[in-house]
Structure formats: C-alpha cells, structure tokens
Motif scaffolding. Structure first.
Motif, mmCIF file in Angstrom:
data_model
loop_
_atom_site.group_PDB
_atom_site.id
_atom_site.type_symbol
_atom_site.label_atom_id
_atom_site.label_comp_id
_atom_site.label_asym_id
_atom_site.label_seq_id
_atom_site.Cartn_x
_atom_site.Cartn_y
_atom_site.Cartn_z
ATOM 1 N N GLN A 149 -6.284 -3.530 -3.625
ATOM 2 C CA GLN A 149 -5.375 -2.433 -3.310
ATOM 3 C C GLN A 149 -5.949 -1.147 -3.885
ATOM 4 O O GLN A 149 -6.084 -0.999 -5.095
ATOM 5 C CB GLN A 149 -3.987 -2.676 -3.914
ATOM 6 N N GLN A 150 -6.262 -0.205 -3.022
ATOM 7 C CA GLN A 150 -6.880 1.041 -3.463
ATOM 8 C C GLN A 150 -5.949 1.918 -4.295
ATOM 9 O O GLN A 150 -6.419 2.747 -5.069
ATOM 10 C CB GLN A 150 -7.381 1.832 -2.262
ATOM 11 N N TYR A 151 -4.647 1.750 -4.170
ATOM 12 C CA TYR A 151 -3.716 2.603 -4.902
ATOM 13 C C TYR A 151 -3.271 2.007 -6.238
ATOM 14 O O TYR A 151 -2.499 2.620 -6.955
ATOM 15 C CB TYR A 151 -2.478 2.912 -4.053
ATOM 16 N N SER A 160 0.831 -1.206 0.000
ATOM 17 C CA SER A 160 0.000 0.000 0.000
ATOM 18 C C SER A 160 0.864 1.254 0.000
ATOM 19 O O SER A 160 0.620 2.197 -0.758
ATOM 20 C CB SER A 160 -0.917 0.038 1.232
ATOM 21 N N ARG A 180 2.314 6.413 -7.125
ATOM 22 C CA ARG A 180 1.268 7.327 -7.600
ATOM 23 C C ARG A 180 1.764 8.767 -7.581
ATOM 24 O O ARG A 180 1.477 9.546 -8.473
ATOM 25 C CB ARG A 180 0.035 7.234 -6.716
ATOM 26 N N ALA A 195 1.230 3.941 -3.127
ATOM 27 C CA ALA A 195 0.936 5.359 -2.902
ATOM 28 C C ALA A 195 2.122 6.214 -3.332
ATOM 29 O O ALA A 195 1.949 7.270 -3.950
ATOM 30 C CB ALA A 195 0.595 5.600 -1.433
#
Length: 110
Positions: free
Chosen positions: A84-86, A62, A69, A66
């Motif tokens: 995974q949100q990223y 994570s 990004r 991030a």
C-alpha cells in the motif's frame, strides 16, 4: 490478528462488512468503515501510536489511507498482503503463504 490484539493494549473497531461475523475478534465498538475513519480524523487530539488496518479490500483501503494522510495521522500500518503506497508500514506484494508466515512472526514479537 487475534493473537496480535491479545498481546497488545489495542482498541479494536470492527466493521459490519460481509464476513466479519465469522471473525473471532472481540471488538470495543462496531461501526461502518467510514464512521471509523471519521472518528479517527475527529479524534486526532487523542494520541494513537499506530492505526492498523486489516481485512479491508485493497481499493477501499487505498482511499482510506490517502484520507488519513490528509489529516496528518502520524503512523498508519496495513497488514494487507499487497503493498500500500499510502501506508507508513506495509508488506511488499506477497503470496498467501508468505503473508501468513509474516503475520505469525509479527504476532510472536509483540
């Protein structure tokens, strides 16, 4: 993962984390995870179609995603069995059986 790597023209960076010596994947280079991330961020003039992460503990992945990004990496894929949100492409939360079946399907499509 080995089948996916063999079916593509992938550059493979492998970490020296616990258990990776037992993974039968040939690596182009071996670095610590943060060294790999640093190289990716410093080599953004180099065009990568995808950056794919595999086998990294969820909480560490994570943070890595991030960070990537913030360097405007175009597409980041994770093959972790949890969402995974990223990541641009990530599995939904899966059980191990579903996850392995999905990985096999992806490998066959390459």
């Amino acid at each position: 993962m080995k089948e996916m790597i063999e079916n593509t023209d992938a550059t493979v960076y492998k970490t020296e984390a616990t258990g990776t010596k037992n993974v039968d994947v040939e690596a182009d280079a071996r670095y610590g995870l943060m060294e790999i991330v640093d190289r990716l961020c410093n080599e953004l003039g180099t065009s990568y179609k995808y950056i794919i992460l595999a086998g990294i503990p969820y909480h560490i992945e994570s943070r890595v995603l991030a960070g990537l990004r913030s360097y405007s990496v175009e597409t980041v894929v994770t093959f972790n069995w949890r969402h995974q949100q990223y990541a641009d492409i990530s599995f939904n939360n899966l059980n191990q059986k579903q996850w392995k079946k999905s990985l096999k399907t992806i490998a066959k499509q390459l």
